[in-house]
Write a protein that holds these residues in place. Structure first.
Motif, short mmCIF file in Angstrom:
data_model
loop_
_atom_site.label_atom_id
_atom_site.label_comp_id
_atom_site.label_asym_id
_atom_site.label_seq_id
_atom_site.Cartn_x
_atom_site.Cartn_y
_atom_site.Cartn_z
N ALA A 1 -9.83 -48.35 -4.13
CA ALA A 1 -10.24 -48.27 -5.53
C ALA A 1 -11.19 -49.41 -5.87
O ALA A 1 -11.09 -50.51 -5.33
N GLY A 2 -12.12 -49.12 -6.74
CA GLY A 2 -13.08 -50.12 -7.19
C GLY A 2 -13.24 -50.04 -8.69
O GLY A 2 -12.52 -49.32 -9.38
N ALA A 3 -14.21 -50.74 -9.19
CA ALA A 3 -14.47 -50.74 -10.62
C ALA A 3 -15.13 -49.41 -11.03
O ALA A 3 -15.93 -48.86 -10.27
N PRO A 4 -14.81 -48.90 -12.20
CA PRO A 4 -15.49 -47.68 -12.67
C PRO A 4 -16.92 -47.98 -13.09
O PRO A 4 -17.29 -49.14 -13.32
N GLU A 5 -17.73 -46.91 -13.17
CA GLU A 5 -19.06 -47.05 -13.74
C GLU A 5 -18.92 -47.40 -15.22
O GLU A 5 -17.87 -47.21 -15.81
N SER A 6 -19.99 -47.88 -15.81
CA SER A 6 -19.98 -48.17 -17.24
C SER A 6 -19.98 -46.87 -18.04
O SER A 6 -20.65 -45.91 -17.66
N PRO A 7 -19.25 -46.84 -19.16
CA PRO A 7 -19.35 -45.67 -20.03
C PRO A 7 -20.74 -45.61 -20.67
O PRO A 7 -21.47 -46.61 -20.69
N ILE A 8 -21.11 -44.46 -21.20
CA ILE A 8 -22.41 -44.27 -21.85
C ILE A 8 -22.19 -44.24 -23.35
O ILE A 8 -21.46 -43.37 -23.87
N VAL A 9 -22.78 -45.19 -24.08
CA VAL A 9 -22.65 -45.21 -25.54
C VAL A 9 -23.45 -44.04 -26.10
O VAL A 9 -24.62 -43.85 -25.78
N THR A 10 -22.78 -43.23 -26.93
CA THR A 10 -23.43 -42.04 -27.51
C THR A 10 -23.78 -42.22 -28.97
O THR A 10 -24.64 -41.51 -29.48
N ASP B 1 -19.14 -41.76 -23.93
CA ASP B 1 -18.64 -40.81 -22.94
C ASP B 1 -18.05 -41.61 -21.80
O ASP B 1 -18.59 -42.64 -21.40
N ALA B 2 -16.95 -41.12 -21.26
CA ALA B 2 -16.32 -41.80 -20.13
C ALA B 2 -17.22 -41.71 -18.90
O ALA B 2 -18.01 -40.77 -18.77
N PRO B 3 -17.12 -42.67 -18.00
CA PRO B 3 -17.94 -42.61 -16.78
C PRO B 3 -17.49 -41.48 -15.87
O PRO B 3 -16.31 -41.11 -15.86
N GLN B 4 -18.44 -40.90 -15.11
CA GLN B 4 -18.08 -39.88 -14.13
C GLN B 4 -17.31 -40.48 -12.96
O GLN B 4 -16.34 -39.91 -12.50
N ASP B 5 -17.75 -41.62 -12.48
CA ASP B 5 -17.09 -42.27 -11.35
C ASP B 5 -16.10 -43.29 -11.91
O ASP B 5 -16.48 -44.29 -12.50
N THR B 6 -14.82 -43.00 -11.74
CA THR B 6 -13.78 -43.87 -12.28
C THR B 6 -13.32 -44.92 -11.29
O THR B 6 -12.34 -45.61 -11.54
N GLY B 7 -13.98 -45.03 -10.15
CA GLY B 7 -13.59 -46.01 -9.16
C GLY B 7 -12.38 -45.59 -8.35
O GLY B 7 -11.77 -46.40 -7.65
N GLY B 8 -11.99 -44.32 -8.45
CA GLY B 8 -10.86 -43.82 -7.68
C GLY B 8 -9.52 -43.95 -8.38
O GLY B 8 -8.48 -43.72 -7.77
N ARG B 9 -9.52 -44.30 -9.64
CA ARG B 9 -8.27 -44.44 -10.40
C ARG B 9 -8.40 -43.72 -11.74
O ARG B 9 -9.50 -43.50 -12.23
N ASP B 10 -7.26 -43.42 -12.36
CA ASP B 10 -7.28 -42.91 -13.72
C ASP B 10 -7.68 -44.04 -14.66
O ASP B 10 -7.29 -45.19 -14.47
N LEU B 11 -8.46 -43.71 -15.69
CA LEU B 11 -8.84 -44.71 -16.69
C LEU B 11 -7.64 -44.97 -17.59
O LEU B 11 -7.03 -44.05 -18.11
N THR B 12 -7.31 -46.24 -17.78
CA THR B 12 -6.18 -46.59 -18.64
C THR B 12 -6.63 -47.11 -19.99
O THR B 12 -5.83 -47.19 -20.91
#
Length: 150
Positions: free
Chosen positions: A81-90, A107-118
């Motif tokens: 697991a790594g850090a997720p991508e940055s979200p996109i401010v809409t 919008d949430a990032p597409q690549d979450t780094g291999g974990r669920d976003l908490t």
């Protein structure tokens, strides 16, 4: 670790219009396609960290139809697991009746780094400088937060 490799022989005629990649995942097989015949990489995002992936095969598709799958199928494992991508401010809007308050949506990032976003930590900065106003933490399902930046 090195990427899994499989041999593929190009032949049969016709320009390649896309490549298809077949992957066996714990939930069942998935077939992905490249957007065109020039793309030689494909990503399968949001797999959990350290997931075994097997049966990886590729084939070219021409105007005559699909070619044979590469052989032998190869296997791999997703990375840690790594850090997720940055979200996109809409959207950023001023809250009426509350001086210095903003609502920020994303919008949430597409690549979450291999974990669920908490959750998301939301704040404001002056350029690349110091934080301005409050910083809030919201749950992983939230997509907007109100900030006081005065």
């Amino acid at each position: 670790s090195p990427s899994p490799r499989s041999r593929y022989s190009r032949g049969g005629g016709g320009d390649v219009v896309r490549y298809e990649v077949s992957v066996s995942l714990p939930g069942g097989p998935v077939v992905l396609a490249t957007p065109d015949g020039r793309a030689l990489n494909i990503s399968l995002l949001s797999l959990p960290a350290s997931t075994d992936v097997s049966g990886i095969r590729v084939r070219a598709v021409t105007s005559f139809g699909p070619g044979a799958w590469s052989h032998p199928p190869v296997a791999g494992r997703t990375g840690p697991a790594g850090a997720p991508e940055s979200p996109i401010v809409t959207a950023v809007t001023a809250l009426l009746g509350c001086a210095g308050a903003l609502r920020v949506c994303w919008d949430a990032p597409q690549d979450t780094g291999g974990r669920d976003l908490t959750g998301f930590r939301v704040g404001a900065r002056r350029g690349a400088g110091d934080a301005v106003g409050t910083e809030v933490v919201v749950g992983g399902e939230e997509r907007c937060a109100d900030l006081l930046v005065a």
